[in-house]
Structure formats: structure tokens, C-alpha cells
Design a protein around this motif. Structure first.
Motif, PDB file in Angstrom:
ATOM      1  N   ARG A  67      69.705  33.505 -44.956  1.00 51.57           N
ATOM      2  CA  ARG A  67      70.986  33.667 -44.261  1.00 51.57           C
ATOM      3  C   ARG A  67      72.001  34.400 -45.129  1.00 51.57           C
ATOM      4  NH1 ARG A  67      71.521  29.178 -47.171  1.00 51.57           N
ATOM      5  NH2 ARG A  67      73.606  28.438 -47.747  1.00 51.57           N
ATOM      6  N   ILE A  68      71.914  34.197 -46.448  1.00 51.60           N
ATOM      7  CA  ILE A  68      72.870  34.823 -47.364  1.00 51.60           C
ATOM      8  C   ILE A  68      72.639  36.333 -47.402  1.00 51.60           C
ATOM      9  CG2 ILE A  68      73.793  34.779 -49.709  1.00 51.60           C
ATOM     10  CD1 ILE A  68      72.365  32.010 -50.005  1.00 51.60           C
ATOM     11  N   ILE A  69      71.385  36.713 -47.488  1.00 47.22           N
ATOM     12  CA  ILE A  69      71.022  38.137 -47.531  1.00 47.22           C
ATOM     13  C   ILE A  69      71.389  38.795 -46.208  1.00 47.22           C
ATOM     14  CG2 ILE A  69      69.107  39.754 -47.839  1.00 47.22           C
ATOM     15  CD1 ILE A  69      67.673  37.404 -49.360  1.00 47.22           C
ATOM     16  N   LEU A  70      71.096  38.115 -45.107  1.00 50.38           N
ATOM     17  CA  LEU A  70      71.457  38.649 -43.799  1.00 50.38           C
ATOM     18  C   LEU A  70      72.960  38.824 -43.671  1.00 50.38           C
ATOM     19  CD1 LEU A  70      69.088  36.488 -41.562  1.00 50.38           C
ATOM     20  CD2 LEU A  70      68.916  38.957 -41.903  1.00 50.38           C
ATOM     21  N   GLY A  71      73.717  37.815 -44.123  1.00 48.95           N
ATOM     22  CA  GLY A  71      75.173  37.879 -44.033  1.00 48.95           C
ATOM     23  C   GLY A  71      75.754  39.013 -44.859  1.00 48.95           C
ATOM     24  N   GLN A  72      75.239  39.184 -46.081  1.00 53.75           N
ATOM     25  CA  GLN A  72      75.721  40.265 -46.949  1.00 53.75           C
ATOM     26  C   GLN A  72      75.504  41.619 -46.290  1.00 53.75           C
ATOM     27  OE1 GLN A  72      73.711  40.504 -50.704  1.00 53.75           O
ATOM     28  NE2 GLN A  72      74.631  42.469 -51.241  1.00 53.75           N
ATOM     29  N   THR A  73      74.300  41.810 -45.770  1.00 47.41           N
ATOM     30  CA  THR A  73      73.971  43.097 -45.172  1.00 47.41           C
ATOM     31  C   THR A  73      74.763  43.337 -43.894  1.00 47.41           C
ATOM     32  OG1 THR A  73      71.735  42.869 -46.060  1.00 47.41           O
ATOM     33  CG2 THR A  73      72.068  44.548 -44.377  1.00 47.41           C
ATOM     34  N   ALA A  74      74.921  42.295 -43.087  1.00 47.63           N
ATOM     35  CA  ALA A  74      75.670  42.432 -41.838  1.00 47.63           C
ATOM     36  C   ALA A  74      77.107  42.857 -42.091  1.00 47.63           C
ATOM     37  CB  ALA A  74      75.629  41.118 -41.056  1.00 47.63           C
ATOM     38  N   VAL A  75      77.741  42.245 -43.077  1.00 45.98           N
ATOM     39  CA  VAL A  75      79.121  42.606 -43.404  1.00 45.98           C
ATOM     40  C   VAL A  75      79.197  44.045 -43.922  1.00 45.98           C
ATOM     41  CG1 VAL A  75      81.035  42.129 -44.982  1.00 45.98           C
ATOM     42  CG2 VAL A  75      79.899  40.245 -43.792  1.00 45.98           C
ATOM     43  N   ALA A 102      66.937  41.102 -39.165  1.00 38.78           N
ATOM     44  CA  ALA A 102      66.903  42.112 -40.224  1.00 38.78           C
ATOM     45  C   ALA A 102      66.409  43.454 -39.678  1.00 38.78           C
ATOM     46  CB  ALA A 102      66.015  41.644 -41.374  1.00 38.78           C
ATOM     47  N   ARG A 103      65.424  43.405 -38.787  1.00 38.28           N
ATOM     48  CA  ARG A 103      64.903  44.650 -38.215  1.00 38.28           C
ATOM     49  C   ARG A 103      65.953  45.337 -37.363  1.00 38.28           C
ATOM     50  NH1 ARG A 103      60.876  42.760 -35.567  1.00 38.28           N
ATOM     51  NH2 ARG A 103      59.426  42.922 -37.304  1.00 38.28           N
ATOM     52  N   ARG A 104      66.709  44.558 -36.599  1.00 34.96           N
ATOM     53  CA  ARG A 104      67.766  45.155 -35.783  1.00 34.96           C
ATOM     54  C   ARG A 104      68.826  45.814 -36.659  1.00 34.96           C
ATOM     55  NH1 ARG A 104      66.352  46.862 -31.460  1.00 34.96           N
ATOM     56  NH2 ARG A 104      68.561  47.242 -31.116  1.00 34.96           N
ATOM     57  N   MET A 105      69.132  45.218 -37.806  1.00 35.46           N
ATOM     58  CA  MET A 105      70.108  45.837 -38.709  1.00 35.46           C
ATOM     59  C   MET A 105      69.551  47.114 -39.319  1.00 35.46           C
ATOM     60  SD  MET A 105      72.326  42.836 -40.556  1.00 35.46           S
ATOM     61  CE  MET A 105      70.996  41.941 -41.350  1.00 35.46           C
ATOM     62  N   LEU A 106      68.255  47.139 -39.551  1.00 36.93           N
ATOM     63  CA  LEU A 106      67.611  48.344 -40.080  1.00 36.93           C
ATOM     64  C   LEU A 106      67.793  49.503 -39.100  1.00 36.93           C
ATOM     65  CD1 LEU A 106      65.860  49.232 -42.504  1.00 36.93           C
ATOM     66  CD2 LEU A 106      63.854  48.498 -41.231  1.00 36.93           C
ATOM     67  N   PRO A 119      83.475  42.723 -38.793  1.00 36.83           N
ATOM     68  CA  PRO A 119      82.596  41.835 -39.559  1.00 36.83           C
ATOM     69  C   PRO A 119      82.650  40.388 -39.094  1.00 36.83           C
ATOM     70  CG  PRO A 119      84.512  42.449 -40.869  1.00 36.83           C
ATOM     71  CD  PRO A 119      84.550  43.302 -39.622  1.00 36.83           C
ATOM     72  N   ASP A 120      83.791  39.941 -38.578  1.00 37.19           N
ATOM     73  CA  ASP A 120      83.908  38.547 -38.135  1.00 37.19           C
ATOM     74  C   ASP A 120      83.026  38.290 -36.916  1.00 37.19           C
ATOM     75  OD1 ASP A 120      85.939  37.809 -40.074  1.00 37.19           O
ATOM     76  OD2 ASP A 120      87.272  39.104 -38.916  1.00 37.19           O
ATOM     77  N   ALA A 121      83.126  39.172 -35.928  1.00 41.52           N
ATOM     78  CA  ALA A 121      82.289  39.026 -34.744  1.00 41.52           C
ATOM     79  C   ALA A 121      80.818  39.211 -35.096  1.00 41.52           C
ATOM     80  CB  ALA A 121      82.708  40.035 -33.671  1.00 41.52           C
ATOM     81  N   THR A 122      80.541  40.126 -36.012  1.00 34.72           N
ATOM     82  CA  THR A 122      79.157  40.358 -36.441  1.00 34.72           C
ATOM     83  C   THR A 122      78.550  39.088 -37.008  1.00 34.72           C
ATOM     84  OG1 THR A 122      79.560  42.707 -36.904  1.00 34.72           O
ATOM     85  CG2 THR A 122      77.710  41.672 -38.045  1.00 34.72           C
ATOM     86  N   LEU A 123      79.292  38.419 -37.905  1.00 32.64           N
ATOM     87  CA  LEU A 123      78.800  37.180 -38.508  1.00 32.64           C
ATOM     88  C   LEU A 123      78.671  36.068 -37.469  1.00 32.64           C
ATOM     89  CD1 LEU A 123      80.764  37.170 -41.868  1.00 32.64           C
ATOM     90  CD2 LEU A 123      78.297  37.444 -41.599  1.00 32.64           C
ATOM     91  N   LEU A 174      69.349  52.030 -46.966  1.00 37.10           N
ATOM     92  CA  LEU A 174      68.659  51.483 -48.136  1.00 37.10           C
ATOM     93  C   LEU A 174      68.869  49.977 -48.234  1.00 37.10           C
ATOM     94  CD1 LEU A 174      69.527  54.235 -50.798  1.00 37.10           C
ATOM     95  CD2 LEU A 174      67.450  54.021 -49.416  1.00 37.10           C
ATOM     96  N   LEU A 175      70.114  49.535 -48.055  1.00 35.65           N
ATOM     97  CA  LEU A 175      70.409  48.104 -48.138  1.00 35.65           C
ATOM     98  C   LEU A 175      69.731  47.338 -47.007  1.00 35.65           C
ATOM     99  CD1 LEU A 175      71.993  45.896 -49.651  1.00 35.65           C
ATOM    100  CD2 LEU A 175      73.873  46.288 -48.055  1.00 35.65           C
ATOM    101  N   ALA A 176      69.746  47.910 -45.805  1.00 42.22           N
ATOM    102  CA  ALA A 176      69.099  47.233 -44.674  1.00 42.22           C
ATOM    103  C   ALA A 176      67.597  47.127 -44.892  1.00 42.22           C
ATOM    104  CB  ALA A 176      69.399  47.986 -43.382  1.00 42.22           C
TER     105      ALA A 176
END
Length: 421
Positions: free
Chosen positions: A313-321, A275-279, A254-258, A295-297
Motif C-alpha cells: 500500500r505504501i508503494i502504491l500510495g507513493q506512486t499514485a501521488v 499497479a498495472r493501471r498506474m503503469l 492526489p487526495d481523490a486519487t488516494l 519508470l516509477l510506475a
């Protein structure tokens, strides 16, 4: 400014469509764009392809080939006001070719501002995008344009590009350069002509003139690593950063991801792209080990579109983690690829009669649906039955990952296999 201070890709920018390398499917003999130009016809076009494959150059040369004025705009610094001014001025010109780089960064109102002019033929639009236009260009504008995909340059094309440069450029010829090994040059170029030429220019600048100089893989690696900032001066870190981001998710860090996500955001990357890449990663790298990830992505993708930066950025960060810390599985990713490959090879196999619907009396008489066993009529809602064509009996495409969620879902599959032995 002396020629040597002009970047090599600019010094060697093609002057004619015949000089374009790597896009023969569009510009070769009898290819679609070549045929249109030979007929003096140029429709509105969307070029979709990675950086450094010639989108801008091809657009300019197409306009020149049919003797049209050429107006170049960037979606990064062009607003609706500027678009309307260009369209208004076009009334006094032979229909201009208006090239818009990174058209995927235009919002709906900006794209709508183009729509009427394209529809009425006041301009011929050529848009360039590195993103899938089906997602990023509104359907009304897209329907009025031909979409052409430009390819990354393969190894042979990169080698041809470099050899042509060594023979044509005065600065390079003065270095008497011999390429002994191409592997590292091709690898660092990653299909991007601009990267390949910039790297060659960097290497040549370390050589003394008028003596024999040799390029080896070791020389390329040393120069590229020492000059990475200059090597990426064209701003093409986009693909490297997103690659590091996705691999960090896949690697459960998660650290490198963020960190990589923050680098993309700071560099001006479109948050919707992230966001699309995380999907995609939620399905490709996590899959059924944690179906909630998809579902979350998906909700992240919709939320980022609705909210925008800086709050996105907050939504992206939550989903990335969440994705980085989820259990990983690529079992369904591998299975669908195997299935597609098998389907292509066996498309002639008929659907077994017992699996066919029989909505008419004639179909029933022909045996459609006969001997089909309805699983819900049996204990545990399961009955052993063949669902593949007889020729593919025993084929196994899906191999579950050894995680709790997929092991639980594997129980009936294992039972089927045991009974068939």
C-alpha cells in the motif's frame, strides 16, 4: 423462498446456449464454441471479459451440452488443498468440467496444481477472468487452454435482454411495464447484463401491480441514484472505482486519487491490478511531459509483485501521488492512435529507397540506401530529409503538449516544418 425473492438475473438465467445474448461471435451458427459443442468436444478454456456477460452461465451450459459433471469453484475461497481434492475425486467421474471464477486471483502454486490435471485430461478447466490472461495466467497453463474473449453487451443486446425479461418474468408481467426510453437503462447497465436486470428489478419493485407503469430516463436515474448500494449488490463496482481512480490521476487530484485507491484496496482489489493501471496512466496521461513517471510506475508494478500487502500500500500510495502531481500530456497517446489508423489505411505504401538498408551488393545496385543523409554528419545532428512515403508527405501525427519537457523536444520538429513551408 418465493420466486420474487430470487434476484431477477437468477430467475432469468439462460437454460440453453441459444438463449445467451450478445456473444454470437462465439455461440452463433458456425462460431467456434458452437461448432465444438456440436461435435461433442470441449477443450479447456479461459473466458476473458467484463462482469455480467455470461461467463459462469456459458460454462455451465457447455458442460450440460456435452453431458459432463460440473464443479464450480471461486478463486477467492479455494486453496491448493481443495483443488487437489476436486482433482482426486475426478478419477471416479466422467471427466468433469471444473469452472474457476476469477482465476486471475490464483497464485502460481494454485495454478500449478491445475496444470497436471489439465494436461492429463483428468479435468476440463474453464477459467473466468476480467483481467488479461496473458498477464495473470501462467504461460504453461495458458498454453493448454483456448482463450475466448466475451464482449460487453451493446445497446441493442441490452434492449433485447430487457424486453425478453419483461415478457418472460411473472413479477414483471404483473406490473404491466412499458419502456418509453431506454437510454438511461443502457447507460447504467454499461454493457453488463446483471446490472441491467438488477436495475430493472429495482424499478419494477417501485411500481404498483396490475396498473400501467412507464419507464422513462427520469425514472431510471431516480431509482438508480436512490438505490446505488442495492444496484451494485453484485459487487461490480470494480470498473466504476478504477475509472474514478484513473480520472483523479488525470485530473491532478492526489487526495481523490488516494481515496479511490483506498476504496479499491479495502474492497479486496488485487494490488497488482492497481499497479498495472498506474503503469498505463503513466504513459497515456503523463507521457513525455514527465518520462520518469513511467519508470516509477514500472518499478511500482515490480515492487508490488515482490512485496505484497499490506506493505505494498505504501508503494502504491507513493506512486499514485507522484502520478497525480505530475504534468499531464496525452500527445503521444493521440499520436500512436493516429499512426495506427493511418498505417491500416496505407499498408501498401513501400518504404522509400533511401530509408532501406543495403546489406548486399544487389540491393545497392537496386538503389537501396541511395541519397540517405546521415544526420550526425550535419550541424546540430540534424538535416532536412523525408522519412515518410511520398504519398504521406506533410502528414503530422504528433502534436506536442504545451509543457516544458515537450516544448524543448519540439524544436527540431518545428525547424523541419518551417523548412518545408
Amino acid at each position: 423462498m418465493s420466486d420474487t425473492h430470487i434476484p431477477l438475473p437468477e430467475r432469468l438465467r439462460p437454460r440453453d446456449l441459444s438463449e445467451i445474448i450478445g456473444q454470437d461471435h462465439l455461440l452463433g451458427e458456425h462460431a467456434p464454441l458452437r461448432q465444438m459443442i456440436d461435435q461433442g468436444h470441449l477443450p479447456s478454456i479461459i473466458f476473458w471479459g467484463p462482469p455480467g456477460v455470461g461467463k459462469t452461465t456459458i460454462a455451465l451450459l457447455l458442460a450440460q451440452a456435452i453431458d459432463r459433471p460440473f464443479v464450480s469453484l471461486s478463486a477467492l475461497n479455494t486453496g491448493v488443498k481443495e483443488l487437489r481434492e476436486v482433482i482426486a475425486e475426478s478419477g471416479d467421474l466422467l471427466t468433469p468440467v471444473v469452472f474457476i471464477d476469477e482465476i486471475h486471483r490464483f497464485n502460481k502454486s494454485q495454478q500449478d496444481a491445475l496444470l497436471g490435471a489439465v494436461e492429463k485430461g483428468k479435468i476440463t478447466l474453464i477459467g473466468a477472468t476480467t483481467e488479461n490472461p496473458s498477464f495473470e495466467v501462467n504461460s504453461a497453463l495458458l498454453s493448454r487452454c483456448q482463450v475466448y474473449t466475451l464482449n460487453s453487451l451493446d445497446s441493442e443486446a441490452i434492449q433485447t435482454l430487457l424486453n425478453n425479461a419483461l415478457q418472460a418474468d411473472k413479477f414483471l408481467k404483473e406490473r404491466y411495464i412499458h419502456v418509453e426510453e431506454y437510454d438511461a437503462l443502457i447507460q447504467f447497465a454499461a454493457g453488463d447484463a446483471r446490472k441491467a436486470l438488477n436495475l430493472l428489478d429495482l424499478i419494477a419493485s417501485t411500481f404498483e401491480p396490475e396498473i400501467e407503469n412507464t419507464i422513462t430516463n427520469a425514472v431510471v436515474v431516480k431509482v438508480a441514484q436512490q438505490n446505488i448500494a442495492r444496484y451494485d449488490k453484485s459487487g461490480e463496482q470494480h470498473y466504476d472505482l478504477v475509472s474514478a481512480f484513473i480520472k483523479s490521476i488525470r485530473g491532478s487530484d492526489p487526495d481523490a486519487t488516494l481515496y479511490w485507491m483506498a476504496r479499491m484496496l479495502k474492497g479486496g482489489e488485487d494490488p497488482v491490478f492497481i499497479a498495472r493501471r498506474m503503469l498505463i496512466a503513466a504513459s497515456e496521461d503523463i507521457g513525455n511531459s514527465n518520462p520518469n513517471a513511467l519508470l516509477l510506475a514500472g518499478e511500482c508494478f515490480r515492487s508490488v509483485q515482490a512485496v505484497g500487502m499490506p506493505e505494498a500500500r505504501i508503494i502504491l500510495g507513493q506512486t499514485a501521488v507522484y502520478l497525480a502531481t505530475s504534468a499531464k500530456s496525452n500527445s503521444t497517446y493521440l499520436a500512436i492512435n493516429k499512426a495506427l489508423e493511418l498505417a491500416e489505411k496505407t499498408a501498401n505504401l513501400p518504404v522509400p529507397l533511401h530509408l532501406r538498408n543495403a546489406p548486399t551488393k544487389l540491393m545497392k545496385q537496386q538503389g537501396y540506401g541511395i541519397n540517405y543523409l546521415y544526420p550526425h554528419d550535419y550541424p546540430e545532428h540534424f538535416v532536412l530529409q523525408d522519412y515518410l512515403p511520398p504519398e504521406l508527405k506533410g502528414t503530422k501525427l504528433y502534436e506536442s503538449a504545451r509543457n516544458k519537457r515537450e516544448v524543448e523536444g519540439e524544436r527540431l520538429q518545428q525547424r523541419r516544418w518551417q523548412q518545408e513551408q
